[in-house]
Write an enzyme that holds these catalytic residues in place. Structure first.
Site, PDB file in Angstrom:
ATOM      1  N   CYS A 250       0.717  -1.165  -0.111  1.00 25.05           N
ATOM      2  CA  CYS A 250       0.048   0.085   0.118  1.00 25.05           C
ATOM      3  C   CYS A 250       0.991   1.296   0.005  1.00 25.05           C
ATOM      4  O   CYS A 250       1.846   1.119  -0.455  1.00 25.05           O
ATOM      5  CB  CYS A 250      -1.058  -0.124   1.061  1.00 25.05           C
ATOM      6  SG  CYS A 250      -0.065  -0.169   2.554  1.00 25.05           S
ATOM      7  N   SER A 251       0.452   2.234   0.720  1.00 21.66           N
ATOM      8  CA  SER A 251       1.420   3.447   0.670  1.00 21.66           C
ATOM      9  C   SER A 251       2.469   3.350   1.848  1.00 21.66           C
ATOM     10  O   SER A 251       3.426   3.802   1.654  1.00 21.66           O
ATOM     11  CB  SER A 251       0.370   4.665   1.000  1.00 21.66           C
ATOM     12  OG  SER A 251      -0.586   4.981  -0.197  1.00 21.66           O
TER      13      SER A 251
END
Length: 301
Positions: A250-251
């Site tokens: 993800c981030s």
């Protein structure tokens, strides 16, 4: 063992513990949001009775250099110290919850499961508890120091599990080789994936070859995880079945663990690239893809 627990199941576990017919239940409150990481004020204002606050940024991660990613895993000694400060003892029934779609609670679930602790996530979080008319309390809970023993590099096993399917971290230098035989799932928003938004990263885009499936696709409108059958159909749309080798990122390494929880709920074990885009985009020379296709338009960091 199940990785989720409903409100009704939690109440049953608590009552059984009170009658001495099951182990003690330890509730861990993991309030956290990327744009508001300090969740203690919300916890102090209202939490499940007896729940202990867990600081995601300081207890479920350690601060390091940008090239290590935003939330690297804590050292096992630090995690054990934190777990004992939450009052955990070996054999306890540990249940984590939050008020953010179970995303931060899933971080605790993944980190502790990896260290050998059988922790579950309260499906729907504190909202599901309140919706049932159950009581909450205010203030800060300071438990007696526990004696839990955590294991380094422990894996989630319900029986013999091949090494490639162990629930363990995928290192940055393993990502490109993993893509040769597995599916790398990017669970950020489509705008982050295609490069329209950077959300604080030095460059926009995605890891070449990664497939996009936003983490929130696995969640119902009331914050619970979708039924396993629904989840299997959702993941199948990204080319993922029970036979697929899959890793998620993800981030910053938090939402990816929520997707790992959803995959596990669907009967699919996943590895997690903890460094995620926050590490990849801060490492010079790494390839970057722009656009809606996994291959994308290539450049480098």
């Amino acid at each position: 063992m199940t990785h989720l627990v409903s409100v009704a199941q939690l109440v049953h576990l608590q009552r059984s513990a009170e009658h001495g017919t099951s182990p003690a239940v330890r509730l861990l409150d993991v309030r956290w949001r990327l744009d508001s990481p300090e969740g203690r004020p919300e916890y102090v204002r209202s939490h499940l009775p007896g729940a202990v606050y867990v600081d995601l940024e300081h207890e479920l991660a350690h601060r390091s250099q940008p090239e290590d990613g935003r939330y690297p895993l804590p050292e096992i000694t630090d995690l054990e110290r934190a777990a004992r400060s939450w009052g955990l003892r070996d054999g306890d029934v540990v249940v984590a919850y939050d008020d953010n779609w179970s995303v931060p609670a899933a971080r605790l679930w993944w980190v502790l499961r990896r260290a050998g602790v059988a922790v579950r996530v309260l499906d729907g979080g504190i909202r599901s508890w309140v919706a049932e008319g159950l009581p909450v309390e205010s203030g800060d809970v300071r438990p007696t120091i526990g004696t839990a023993t955590l294991r380094d590099e422990a894996t989630l096993r319900d029986g013999p599990v091949p090494p490639e399917r162990e629930m363990r971290e995928l290192k940055m230098n393993e990502v490109e080789a993993f893509l040769d035989g597995g599916v790398l799932l990017d669970v950020r928003t489509p705008e982050q994936y295609n490069g329209a938004r950077t959300t604080g990263a030095p460059v926009a885009g995605h890891i070449p070859g990664a497939v996009n499936l936003p983490a929130m696709a696995a969640v119902t409108g009331d914050g619970r995880l979708q039924h396993p059958d629904v989840l299997r159909r959702i993941f199948a749309s990204a080319g993922i079945t029970a036979d697929t080798l899959v890793a998620v990122y993800c981030s910053s390494g938090v939402a990816a663990m929520h997707s790992a929880l959803a995959l596990e709920h669907a009967g699919i074990r996943a590895r997690v690239y903890v460094g995620s885009w926050s590490q990849w985009s801060n490492t010079r020379g790494r390839p970057v893809a722009i656009g809606i296709l996994p291959s994308g338009r290539l450049s480098t960091v």
